[in-house]
Each structure stands twice: as C-alpha cells, then as structure tokens.
Design an enzyme around this catalytic site. Structure first.
Site, PDB file in Angstrom:
ATOM      1  N   ASP A  84       2.582  12.781  18.545  1.00  0.00           N
ATOM      2  CA  ASP A  84       1.627  13.530  17.735  1.00  0.00           C
ATOM      3  C   ASP A  84       0.411  12.702  17.326  1.00  0.00           C
ATOM      4  OD1 ASP A  84       0.956  15.966  16.463  1.00  0.00           O
ATOM      5  OD2 ASP A  84       1.693  15.228  14.542  1.00  0.00           O
ATOM      6  N   HIS A  85      -0.728  13.361  17.260  1.00  0.00           N
ATOM      7  CA  HIS A  85      -1.982  12.771  16.777  1.00  0.00           C
ATOM      8  C   HIS A  85      -2.284  11.432  17.438  1.00  0.00           C
ATOM      9  CE1 HIS A  85      -3.560  15.559  13.820  1.00  0.00           C
ATOM     10  NE2 HIS A  85      -2.325  15.829  13.480  1.00  0.00           N
ATOM     11  N   ASP A 106      -5.721  13.559  19.906  1.00  0.00           N
ATOM     12  CA  ASP A 106      -6.577  13.833  18.756  1.00  0.00           C
ATOM     13  C   ASP A 106      -7.914  13.097  18.886  1.00  0.00           C
ATOM     14  OD1 ASP A 106      -7.761  14.278  16.338  1.00  0.00           O
ATOM     15  OD2 ASP A 106      -6.148  13.447  15.118  1.00  0.00           O
ATOM     16  N   GLU A 136      -7.037  19.260  19.337  1.00  0.00           N
ATOM     17  CA  GLU A 136      -7.445  19.747  18.022  1.00  0.00           C
ATOM     18  C   GLU A 136      -8.952  19.923  17.982  1.00  0.00           C
ATOM     19  OE1 GLU A 136      -5.580  18.689  13.936  1.00  0.00           O
ATOM     20  OE2 GLU A 136      -7.023  17.111  14.370  1.00  0.00           O
ATOM     21  N   HIS A 211      -1.367  22.794  11.894  1.00  0.00           N
ATOM     22  CA  HIS A 211      -1.066  21.490  11.324  1.00  0.00           C
ATOM     23  C   HIS A 211      -1.152  21.595   9.797  1.00  0.00           C
ATOM     24  CE1 HIS A 211      -1.940  18.715  15.011  1.00  0.00           C
ATOM     25  NE2 HIS A 211      -1.385  19.858  15.381  1.00  0.00           N
ATOM     26  N   GLY A 212      -0.597  20.612   9.105  1.00  0.00           N
ATOM     27  CA  GLY A 212      -0.671  20.610   7.648  1.00  0.00           C
ATOM     28  C   GLY A 212       0.096  21.743   7.005  1.00  0.00           C
ATOM     29  N   VAL A 234       5.213  20.298  10.508  1.00  0.00           N
ATOM     30  CA  VAL A 234       5.595  19.956   9.134  1.00  0.00           C
ATOM     31  C   VAL A 234       5.909  18.467   9.065  1.00  0.00           C
ATOM     32  CG1 VAL A 234       7.268  20.338   7.282  1.00  0.00           C
ATOM     33  CG2 VAL A 234       6.559  22.256   8.741  1.00  0.00           C
TER      34      VAL A 234
END
Length: 291
Positions: A84-85, A106, A136, A211-212, A234
């Site tokens: 992720d990211h 990202d 994103e 996201h978030g 999450v």
C-alpha cells in the site's frame, strides 16, 4: 488455503455490489487479528502493508510480508496481500517476490502530468509482473493557481473528467478517489460527498477505493459501498482498538510485565473491530454483534 489475488476479491465484490475490506497491518498481532476477524465474519479480506510500515520495520519488507503470507495460507477464508501507498520504485519492484498480488502506487503528491507519467510507468511494470495496480488521484492540480492538494487533505475532491482521463492514460486497475475521507482520523466524523462518488462511479469503468475509512461513520460506509466503492481501506481503527484495550488492561493490571498478556487483549480488540467493519461493508451488519 492459497493466497487469493486481490483483483479477484475486488472483482467479486463489484459483481456482488459489495466491497472487500482491506486492513493495514504493522505487527504480527495485526495480521492475526485481521484474519481472525475475517474468519469470524466468514468473508475474504485483504492484508495491506504500507510503505510507512516497511520503514517502521527498519526498511525491510520481507519479515512482515513472510509472516502475513504464512498466516494467510492457513486462513479459513480467502486472504490477499497488498502493498500500500508505494512511492519508492525500489519497493514496488520487491512486491512480486514477497508474495503480493497487488500494489497501490502513490504519485498523487506530484503535479498531475508527473503523476500520470509515473503511474503509467508503474502500471506497465506491474502488469508485466502480473500485479493488479491501484492508484490515487486527488483534486485537479493547479486550479485557480493553487498547487495540487494531497488526495486526502481536507477539502480535496477528485474531478470525474480528470479521473476518466487518468485511468485511460495510466491503465490502472482500480482508483482511490478523494470524496471527503482523511487518513489517520481518530474520530468517525468524516462526511463523504456521496453525490460526487456517484458521478465518479458513472464516469469510470474501474473499481473505486475508499482510503481513510476509519474516520467514516458506519452509515457513510454503507452509502459509499452502495455508491460504487468496491474496496474499503482501514488502518487507524485497528490501532485505536488495540491501544485502547492495552491501556485499559495496564491500568487494571499495573504489575503486568509479560507482553503476551496485554498484546493478546489488543489482538482480540482488533479482531472484534475487523469482524464488525467487515459486516458493515459487506451489508451484513447484523452479523457484527459479537456472541
């Protein structure tokens, strides 16, 4: 069971008009809690390792990835691994050998043309390795002379027309959109722009990711899934559950020194929250009440 491909779990969620829950993990206790919660919910799940988590683990991806993979292969429900990211191309290239079937690249911090070019290159490489790739897109960069907003800065919103161009220009498989959620929220007060989400869903042919999500109330998550979100990320909610349970245990047992005592309490609290959130995003909220 064998590791599940993230793309297949997301595609199944789209077909079912539901969403797959994806949880960011930092420790082995996180991993075990996510799998236990998913098994209790009887639903597939995605284990996510972020670039920040890798930095926390001395910059080494494999120890946490190997632990996640070993635990996932023994799970009673399908479990996928997602990186992720990712901002580092070096880390991106470690994903296939570490057992990940998907990555979130990202480059949203960059001006739009640079984000487009970097993500296109990442997507080409990821697809050559059989990886599913998510990207994103925040607010349109340079509006009214303003610099681009981070995708999850308060007030950032994804423009549907630009999102359509971005997906077409990069070839990504899924898109994380800015519709009002913010990373690392410790209160569940985020108000999503559901009208914008419906416009994005109508404009795009790829699955949408939120996201978030820790800062979004249950009702907002349910409406977001109905509006087109197919993957719900999450992270902070697990840390809140774990930290709160450990604080409570240590306050009641100040003499405790065996870390297994309080880590087991934290792990159980996370597992309960995983089970509850999976029930919310899969539309089975009635199953969320622990027995």
């Amino acid at each position: 069971m064998p590791l599940a491909p993230t793309g297949e779990l997301v595609a199944r969620a789209v077909e079912d008009r539901s969403a797959v829950a994806a949880f960011n993990v930092i420790t082995l206790e996180h991993i075990e809690a996510v799998i236990a919660g998913a098994e209790a919910a009887g639903a597939p799940v995605v284990l996510q390792v972020s670039e920040n988590a890798v930095k926390f683990r001395y910059g080494r991806l494999l120890p946490l990835a190997r632990a996640a993979g070993a635990a996932a292969e023994r799970a009673a429900v399908p479990v996928a691994l997602h990186l992720d990211h990712v901002q580092s191309d070096e880390l991106l290239r470690q994903a296939p050998g570490a057992g990940f079937s998907s990555v979130m690249y990202d480059a949203a911090r960059l001006p739009y043309p640079d984000n487009l070019a970097a993500t296109r290159a990442a997507a080409d490489w990821a697809h050559s390795q059989g990886l599913y790739i998510e990207a994103e897109l925040g607010e349109v960069g340079g509006k009214d002379g303003r610099p681009p907003l981070d995708a999850h800065a308060p007030g950032a919103r994804t423009d549907p027309a630009q999102a359509r161009d971005f997906v077409g220009g990069t070839g990504v498989d899924a898109l994380a959109v800015a519709v009002g959620s913010v990373h690392a929220m410790t209160t569940r007060t985020a108000a999503l722009d559901h009208a914008l989400l419906k416009r994005l869903s109508a404009a795009l042919s790829v699955p949408l990711v939120l996201h978030g999500s820790s800062g979004v109330p249950d009702a907002g998550l349910v409406e977001a899934v109905a509006g087109g979100i197919a993957k719900v990320n999450v992270g902070t909610a697990l840390n809140i559950a774990m930290t709160g349970a450990i604080r409570e245990f240590l306050a009641a047992h100040p003499e405790a020194v065996d870390s297994r005592k309080y880590l087991s309490v934290g792990r159980e609290a996370m597992a309960l929250e995983v089970r509850r959130l999976i029930a919310v995003v899969t539309g089975a909220a009635g199953a969320a009440t622990p027995s």
